[in-house]
Design a protein around this motif. Sequence first.
Motif, PDB file in Angstrom:
ATOM      1  N   LYS A  99       0.832  -1.196   0.000  1.00  0.00           N
ATOM      2  CA  LYS A  99       0.000   0.000   0.000  1.00  0.00           C
ATOM      3  C   LYS A  99       0.873   1.254   0.000  1.00  0.00           C
ATOM      4  O   LYS A  99       0.598   2.199  -0.730  1.00  0.00           O
ATOM      5  N   GLN A 100       1.946   1.254   0.776  1.00  0.00           N
ATOM      6  CA  GLN A 100       2.851   2.405   0.832  1.00  0.00           C
ATOM      7  C   GLN A 100       3.558   2.618  -0.498  1.00  0.00           C
ATOM      8  O   GLN A 100       3.719   3.739  -0.932  1.00  0.00           O
ATOM      9  N   LYS A 101       3.982   1.542  -1.129  1.00  0.00           N
ATOM     10  CA  LYS A 101       4.648   1.661  -2.437  1.00  0.00           C
ATOM     11  C   LYS A 101       3.682   2.221  -3.470  1.00  0.00           C
ATOM     12  O   LYS A 101       4.076   2.994  -4.331  1.00  0.00           O
ATOM     13  N   GLY A 102       2.427   1.844  -3.399  1.00  0.00           N
ATOM     14  CA  GLY A 102       1.423   2.356  -4.324  1.00  0.00           C
ATOM     15  C   GLY A 102       1.208   3.849  -4.132  1.00  0.00           C
ATOM     16  O   GLY A 102       1.058   4.595  -5.091  1.00  0.00           O
ATOM     17  N   LYS A 103       1.216   4.313  -2.884  1.00  0.00           N
ATOM     18  CA  LYS A 103       1.061   5.746  -2.612  1.00  0.00           C
ATOM     19  C   LYS A 103       2.253   6.511  -3.135  1.00  0.00           C
ATOM     20  O   LYS A 103       2.108   7.617  -3.626  1.00  0.00           O
ATOM     21  N   GLY A 104       3.438   5.936  -3.061  1.00  0.00           N
ATOM     22  CA  GLY A 104       4.640   6.597  -3.535  1.00  0.00           C
ATOM     23  C   GLY A 104       4.624   6.814  -5.038  1.00  0.00           C
ATOM     24  O   GLY A 104       5.072   7.828  -5.542  1.00  0.00           O
ATOM     25  N   LYS A 105       4.079   5.858  -5.780  1.00  0.00           N
ATOM     26  CA  LYS A 105       3.997   5.978  -7.232  1.00  0.00           C
ATOM     27  C   LYS A 105       3.021   7.074  -7.641  1.00  0.00           C
ATOM     28  O   LYS A 105       3.212   7.760  -8.634  1.00  0.00           O
ATOM     29  N   GLU A 106       1.935   7.235  -6.860  1.00  0.00           N
ATOM     30  CA  GLU A 106       0.955   8.258  -7.198  1.00  0.00           C
ATOM     31  C   GLU A 106       1.542   9.659  -7.052  1.00  0.00           C
ATOM     32  O   GLU A 106       1.157  10.567  -7.740  1.00  0.00           O
TER      33      GLU A 106
END
Length: 108
Positions: A99-106
């Motif tokens: 979930k954290q990695k996904g937020k970083g990409k956004e």
Amino acid sequence: MKTKKQGNNWTAYYDPDTKRYFAGIMYTSREGREQYDYEITQDIYNRLGTFKDDIDNERLIKTAKITYSFENTMYGTLGPESTVWDEEANEAMRKYVRKQKGKGKEKD
């Protein structure tokens, strides 16, 4: 509250949705990489990063309950450390990291 703290060989996470704390320690050697993941307490999380030496941070993490460990050597063999101690905690940590990695990409 910060949701991530990091040193040279360790990373700690706080998941505000589940109110759980996790930490991982990664070692690299000639034989390969070893990763040890722990479910830690709020007290341990708060103290992480307050030491001058990363070894002291790693020692503090190791006082917690280990949830998962994995060894991947250059020969592709798994060692005896390849044991899931707490499958539910391990999965909760993996979900939070994804979930954290996904937020970083956004944000990029």
